[in-house]
Design a protein around this motif. Structure first.
Motif, PDB file in Angstrom:
ATOM      1  N   ILE A 182     -34.058  50.975 -35.988  1.00 29.80           N
ATOM      2  CA  ILE A 182     -34.052  50.947 -34.517  1.00 29.80           C
ATOM      3  C   ILE A 182     -33.678  52.293 -33.911  1.00 29.80           C
ATOM      4  CG2 ILE A 182     -33.566  48.468 -34.406  1.00 29.80           C
ATOM      5  CD1 ILE A 182     -30.658  49.137 -33.803  1.00 29.80           C
ATOM      6  N   GLY A 183     -33.569  53.320 -34.741  1.00 27.06           N
ATOM      7  CA  GLY A 183     -33.354  54.664 -34.208  1.00 27.06           C
ATOM      8  C   GLY A 183     -31.952  55.191 -34.320  1.00 27.06           C
ATOM      9  N   GLY A 184     -31.105  54.536 -35.119  1.00 29.67           N
ATOM     10  CA  GLY A 184     -29.750  55.036 -35.319  1.00 29.67           C
ATOM     11  C   GLY A 184     -28.764  54.559 -34.280  1.00 29.67           C
ATOM     12  N   LYS A 185     -27.482  54.783 -34.538  1.00 25.95           N
ATOM     13  CA  LYS A 185     -26.449  54.247 -33.649  1.00 25.95           C
ATOM     14  C   LYS A 185     -26.451  54.897 -32.267  1.00 25.95           C
ATOM     15  CE  LYS A 185     -22.456  57.110 -35.006  1.00 25.95           C
ATOM     16  NZ  LYS A 185     -21.069  57.040 -35.541  1.00 25.95           N
ATOM     17  N   ASP A 186     -26.976  56.112 -32.162  1.00 29.07           N
ATOM     18  CA  ASP A 186     -27.036  56.764 -30.850  1.00 29.07           C
ATOM     19  C   ASP A 186     -28.038  56.087 -29.921  1.00 29.07           C
ATOM     20  OD1 ASP A 186     -25.144  58.604 -31.613  1.00 29.07           O
ATOM     21  OD2 ASP A 186     -26.610  60.110 -32.267  1.00 29.07           O
ATOM     22  N   ASN A 187     -28.907  55.259 -30.498  1.00 29.02           N
ATOM     23  CA  ASN A 187     -29.912  54.565 -29.683  1.00 29.02           C
ATOM     24  C   ASN A 187     -29.432  53.184 -29.245  1.00 29.02           C
ATOM     25  OD1 ASN A 187     -32.463  54.513 -28.431  1.00 29.02           O
ATOM     26  ND2 ASN A 187     -33.342  53.297 -30.099  1.00 29.02           N
ATOM     27  N   VAL A 188     -28.225  52.790 -29.667  1.00 31.06           N
ATOM     28  CA  VAL A 188     -27.702  51.457 -29.352  1.00 31.06           C
ATOM     29  C   VAL A 188     -26.670  51.559 -28.239  1.00 31.06           C
ATOM     30  CG1 VAL A 188     -26.604  49.372 -30.264  1.00 31.06           C
ATOM     31  CG2 VAL A 188     -28.055  50.775 -31.759  1.00 31.06           C
ATOM     32  N   ALA A 189     -26.979  50.945 -27.089  1.00 32.34           N
ATOM     33  CA  ALA A 189     -26.061  50.987 -25.946  1.00 32.34           C
ATOM     34  C   ALA A 189     -25.110  49.800 -25.938  1.00 32.34           C
ATOM     35  CB  ALA A 189     -26.854  51.016 -24.641  1.00 32.34           C
ATOM     36  N   ALA A 190     -25.567  48.653 -26.437  1.00 30.80           N
ATOM     37  CA  ALA A 190     -24.742  47.443 -26.473  1.00 30.80           C
ATOM     38  C   ALA A 190     -25.272  46.527 -27.561  1.00 30.80           C
ATOM     39  CB  ALA A 190     -24.761  46.731 -25.119  1.00 30.80           C
ATOM     40  N   ALA A 191     -24.362  45.728 -28.148  1.00 30.32           N
ATOM     41  CA  ALA A 191     -24.772  44.838 -29.241  1.00 30.32           C
ATOM     42  C   ALA A 191     -23.886  43.607 -29.280  1.00 30.32           C
ATOM     43  CB  ALA A 191     -24.701  45.581 -30.580  1.00 30.32           C
ATOM     44  N   ALA A 192     -24.518  42.458 -29.491  1.00 28.30           N
ATOM     45  CA  ALA A 192     -23.802  41.195 -29.686  1.00 28.30           C
ATOM     46  C   ALA A 192     -24.715  40.305 -30.514  1.00 28.30           C
ATOM     47  CB  ALA A 192     -23.456  40.550 -28.348  1.00 28.30           C
ATOM     48  N   HIS A 193     -24.308  39.073 -30.726  1.00 25.54           N
ATOM     49  CA  HIS A 193     -25.189  38.140 -31.433  1.00 25.54           C
ATOM     50  C   HIS A 193     -24.987  36.735 -30.893  1.00 25.54           C
ATOM     51  CE1 HIS A 193     -22.371  35.803 -34.033  1.00 25.54           C
ATOM     52  NE2 HIS A 193     -21.606  36.867 -33.898  1.00 25.54           N
ATOM     53  N   CYS A 194     -26.060  35.929 -30.978  1.00 22.81           N
ATOM     54  CA  CYS A 194     -25.969  34.513 -30.635  1.00 22.81           C
ATOM     55  C   CYS A 194     -26.064  33.728 -31.945  1.00 22.81           C
ATOM     56  CB  CYS A 194     -27.052  34.121 -29.640  1.00 22.81           C
ATOM     57  SG  CYS A 194     -28.737  34.444 -30.210  1.00 22.81           S
ATOM     58  N   ALA A 195     -26.534  32.496 -31.898  1.00 25.85           N
ATOM     59  CA  ALA A 195     -26.561  31.665 -33.099  1.00 25.85           C
ATOM     60  C   ALA A 195     -27.557  32.157 -34.140  1.00 25.85           C
ATOM     61  CB  ALA A 195     -26.888  30.222 -32.719  1.00 25.85           C
ATOM     62  N   THR A 196     -28.633  32.811 -33.684  1.00 27.38           N
ATOM     63  CA  THR A 196     -29.687  33.204 -34.629  1.00 27.38           C
ATOM     64  C   THR A 196     -30.102  34.659 -34.542  1.00 27.38           C
ATOM     65  OG1 THR A 196     -31.402  32.546 -33.045  1.00 27.38           O
ATOM     66  CG2 THR A 196     -30.665  30.870 -34.632  1.00 27.38           C
ATOM     67  N   ARG A 197     -29.699  35.387 -33.477  1.00 27.32           N
ATOM     68  CA  ARG A 197     -30.284  36.702 -33.226  1.00 27.32           C
ATOM     69  C   ARG A 197     -29.250  37.793 -32.973  1.00 27.32           C
ATOM     70  NH1 ARG A 197     -33.205  34.552 -28.208  1.00 27.32           N
ATOM     71  NH2 ARG A 197     -31.989  32.706 -28.728  1.00 27.32           N
TER      72      ARG A 197
ATOM     73  N   LEU B  67     -20.662  49.790 -38.094  1.00 22.49           N
ATOM     74  CA  LEU B  67     -21.491  50.992 -38.198  1.00 22.49           C
ATOM     75  C   LEU B  67     -21.695  51.672 -36.846  1.00 22.49           C
ATOM     76  CD1 LEU B  67     -24.214  49.655 -40.676  1.00 22.49           C
ATOM     77  CD2 LEU B  67     -22.509  51.409 -41.175  1.00 22.49           C
ATOM     78  N   THR B  68     -21.814  50.877 -35.783  1.00 26.13           N
ATOM     79  CA  THR B  68     -22.096  51.433 -34.453  1.00 26.13           C
ATOM     80  C   THR B  68     -20.839  51.669 -33.625  1.00 26.13           C
ATOM     81  OG1 THR B  68     -22.401  49.186 -33.570  1.00 26.13           O
ATOM     82  CG2 THR B  68     -24.373  50.346 -34.351  1.00 26.13           C
ATOM     83  N   GLY B  69     -19.748  50.992 -34.009  1.00 20.36           N
ATOM     84  CA  GLY B  69     -18.523  51.097 -33.219  1.00 20.36           C
ATOM     85  C   GLY B  69     -18.585  50.312 -31.931  1.00 20.36           C
ATOM     86  N   LEU B  70     -19.472  49.291 -31.880  1.00 20.86           N
ATOM     87  CA  LEU B  70     -19.654  48.496 -30.658  1.00 20.86           C
ATOM     88  C   LEU B  70     -19.194  47.058 -30.867  1.00 20.86           C
ATOM     89  CD1 LEU B  70     -23.207  49.751 -29.633  1.00 20.86           C
ATOM     90  CD2 LEU B  70     -21.053  50.286 -28.486  1.00 20.86           C
ATOM     91  N   GLY B  71     -18.024  46.891 -31.457  1.00 20.19           N
ATOM     92  CA  GLY B  71     -17.529  45.548 -31.719  1.00 20.19           C
ATOM     93  C   GLY B  71     -16.973  44.877 -30.478  1.00 20.19           C
ATOM     94  N   ASP B  72     -16.661  43.574 -30.621  1.00 19.88           N
ATOM     95  CA  ASP B  72     -16.016  42.775 -29.574  1.00 19.88           C
ATOM     96  C   ASP B  72     -16.814  42.715 -28.280  1.00 19.88           C
ATOM     97  OD1 ASP B  72     -13.832  42.274 -31.259  1.00 19.88           O
ATOM     98  OD2 ASP B  72     -12.886  44.164 -30.649  1.00 19.88           O
ATOM     99  N   MET B  73     -18.133  42.654 -28.384  1.00 15.90           N
ATOM    100  CA  MET B  73     -18.973  42.479 -27.191  1.00 15.90           C
ATOM    101  C   MET B  73     -19.541  41.068 -27.199  1.00 15.90           C
ATOM    102  SD  MET B  73     -21.065  46.067 -26.731  1.00 15.90           S
ATOM    103  CE  MET B  73     -21.420  45.715 -25.016  1.00 15.90           C
ATOM    104  N   SER B  74     -19.590  40.430 -26.033  1.00  5.94           N
ATOM    105  CA  SER B  74     -20.155  39.091 -25.915  1.00  5.94           C
ATOM    106  C   SER B  74     -21.617  39.187 -25.500  1.00  5.94           C
ATOM    107  CB  SER B  74     -19.385  38.278 -24.867  1.00  5.94           C
ATOM    108  OG  SER B  74     -19.603  38.818 -23.576  1.00  5.94           O
ATOM    109  N   THR B  75     -22.325  38.075 -25.602  1.00  7.16           N
ATOM    110  CA  THR B  75     -23.722  38.050 -25.155  1.00  7.16           C
ATOM    111  C   THR B  75     -23.805  38.305 -23.657  1.00  7.16           C
ATOM    112  OG1 THR B  75     -23.592  35.630 -24.966  1.00  7.16           O
ATOM    113  CG2 THR B  75     -24.528  36.525 -27.000  1.00  7.16           C
ATOM    114  N   SER B  76     -22.773  37.908 -22.912  1.00 10.53           N
ATOM    115  CA  SER B  76     -22.751  38.178 -21.466  1.00 10.53           C
ATOM    116  C   SER B  76     -22.673  39.669 -21.185  1.00 10.53           C
ATOM    117  CB  SER B  76     -21.556  37.463 -20.811  1.00 10.53           C
ATOM    118  OG  SER B  76     -21.664  36.074 -20.950  1.00 10.53           O
ATOM    119  N   ASP B  77     -21.879  40.377 -21.992  1.00  7.46           N
ATOM    120  CA  ASP B  77     -21.792  41.837 -21.840  1.00  7.46           C
ATOM    121  C   ASP B  77     -23.157  42.480 -22.067  1.00  7.46           C
ATOM    122  OD1 ASP B  77     -19.048  41.670 -21.409  1.00  7.46           O
ATOM    123  OD2 ASP B  77     -18.583  41.846 -23.552  1.00  7.46           O
ATOM    124  N   VAL B  78     -23.849  41.999 -23.100  1.00 10.63           N
ATOM    125  CA  VAL B  78     -25.165  42.554 -23.421  1.00 10.63           C
ATOM    126  C   VAL B  78     -26.166  42.205 -22.325  1.00 10.63           C
ATOM    127  CG1 VAL B  78     -27.078  42.477 -25.053  1.00 10.63           C
ATOM    128  CG2 VAL B  78     -24.745  42.586 -25.894  1.00 10.63           C
TER     129      VAL B  78
END
Length: 476
Positions: free
Chosen positions: A14-29, A80-91
């Motif tokens: 997906i282009g490395g961690k610099d390309n990731v602005a926010a990250a979370a997960h739901c039940a499947t994704r 790996l990205t340093g973007l822990g503790d984010m909820s789906t609402s944050d994303v």
């Protein structure tokens, strides 16, 4: 499975961690907000065993991984990205900022109505139970269950009271949720909703039987004492005014007076403006919208169902289907006039058709990875969740998606022709039977059978056609 290795492979694709602005997960994704989606190498992603499919919607790039695995991959991905503790609402919030004005408007409606869906679903299903008890000719010719068993009449009456509560006091629910979304105090929003359905006002449901509506006479200006039971648009607009007024008053109000005067002024001014101007105007606007929808449903009939059935899945791709929640809520709140929601049954036809086409791919494909995705996502679609099936299988292969929208269109034309209506929101698929008006259940089941059979069979036909085209290209 080496989850660390899989997370590293996904991050690279997906282009490395610099390309990731926010990250979370739901039940499947995995649900990601990327700075630049053009950097995604979809071929590399699809080649990973852990990835069952990908799609982009509402400013989010979503990677389908599967229940039980996604949380473990996410744990490594977050490190790996340093973007822990984010909820789906944050994303969702981060993704919404990337959308155009229309997408942001749909997202706003979704944020307001999704939290109150459980209350609306519960009320609607209770209404369905009441209909089962009171509907004539459903179990006995010429009579209902309570006619045959008078001892349960009071039970039906009690259930009817429970069912109506969520719709009678709908402005309270919407006022709380909308004020929270607009940045105001949600409890002030709830208080505004209570004012709009106060018992001293003429009940909006009884308006047709009331002669002259009493008024407040303020400095020669007459304001009707008419409630807003079951209304959506008036409380949405009023909650917006309340929230913005509260925010602006708080900017100049001294801290010592803020707790006293800000809520007082905000609620007093907004309530006056609501009953004097906003309420009457938006009530008429809401009625015109609902009357227009009902007219379209009644007048276009078969053709209208065909068009909406064909378009529903493409609308889901854009995320615009979330805006239907507000419309369906109003249709159900005004069920005495509308009879229920015609959108829910059409959504169910679309979902069943998508599931059928995906399951057809399961039997057609020799790709073991695709088989795994098709089996799980196909069943999920039949139960009302279509995104994995649509984005993971049908849109990738194209011909199953075409088969599915044709199946959906034909089935929707049938159920609209048979005047199938829902009395509740719920899972738009096989479980949706419990949300359908009792008199329409048989037609709903037939509609689902049509959607499944047409989409499933047509997928096989189009697959053979696709195979012939590919064979011709290879020969050339």
């Amino acid at each position: 499975m080496n989850y660390r290795q899989e997370a590293e492979a996904i991050l690279e694709a997906i282009g490395g961690k610099d390309n990731v602005a926010a990250a979370a997960h739901c039940a499947t994704r995995l649900r990601l907000v990327l700075n630049d989606e053009s950097k995604v190498d979809e071929k590399k992603l699809d080649a990973l065993d852990v990835v069952k499919g990908t799609f982009s919607t509402g400013g989010q790039y979503q990677i389908i991984i599967g229940t039980g695995t996604v949380n473990k991959v996410y744990a490594e991905f977050a490190q790996l990205t340093g973007l822990g503790d984010m909820s789906t609402s944050d994303v969702k919030s981060a993704g919404a900022k990337k959308g155009n004005p229309l997408q942001q408007f749909v997202k706003m409606l979704s944020d307001i109505f999704v939290p109150i869906i459980p209350a609306i679903v519960a009320g609607g299903l209770l209404m369905g139970i009441n209909n089962l008890l009171t509907a004539p000719d459903l179990f006995f010719e010429g009579s209902s269950l309570i006619d045959q068993y008078p001892g349960i009449a009071d039970l039906a009456a009690m259930i009817n009271t429970f069912a109506n509560a969520a719709f009678v006091f709908l402005p309270v629910l919407i006022g709380f949720s909308a004020a929270k979304r607009f940045g105001g105090n949600p409890y002030l929003g709830a208080a505004l909703g209570m004012i709009m359905v106060h018992p001293d006002l003429v009940n909006a449901y009884a308006q047709a039987t009331v002669g002259d509506i009493p008024v407040w006479n303020i400095l020669g200006f007459e304001i009707e004492k008419l409630g807003y039971q079951g209304q959506v648009l008036p409380v949405l607009v009023s909650a917006y005014i309340l929230s913005k007024l509260e925010i602006n008053i708080r900017k100049f109000m001294p801290a010592s007076l803020d707790i006293l005067l800000t809520p007082l002024l905000s609620l007093l001014i907004t309530a006056f403006v609501t009953f004097a101007f906003v309420g009457p105007i938006t009530r008429e606007a809401g009625n015109l919208i609902i009357d227009g929808l009902v007219w379209t449903y009644d007048s276009l009939g078969f053709f209208g169902g065909l068009v909406m059935g064909l378009l529903y899945a493409p609308i889901v791709i854009t995320g615009m289907h979330h805006s239907f929640i507000a419309i369906e809520t109003q249709l159900l709140a005004d069920i005495a006039r509308t009879g229920g929601s015609f959108i829910f049954p059409i959504a169910a036809m679309s979902n069943v058709a998508q599931g059928a086409a995906t399951l057809a791919v399961f039997f057609l494909t020799r790709d073991q990875k695709m088989k795994g995705v098709a089996s799980a996502s196909g069943i999920s679609a039949l139960l009302g969740i279509t995104e994995p099936a649509m984005f993971g299988v049908n849109l990738k292969l194209r011909y199953p998606f075409i088969a599915a929208i044709i199946g959906s269109g034909i089935a929707s034309a049938f159920i609209v022709g048979r005047e199938v209506l829902a009395v509740a929101l719920g899972a738009a698929g096989l479980p949706g039977i419990i949300s359908i008006a009792p008199a329409s259940i048989v037609s709903y089941i037939i509609g689902m059978a049509i959607a499944f059979a047409v989409a499933f069979g047509l997928t096989f036909v189009l697959a053979k056609r696709q195979a012939k085209k590919e064979a011709v290209k290879e020969a050339a």
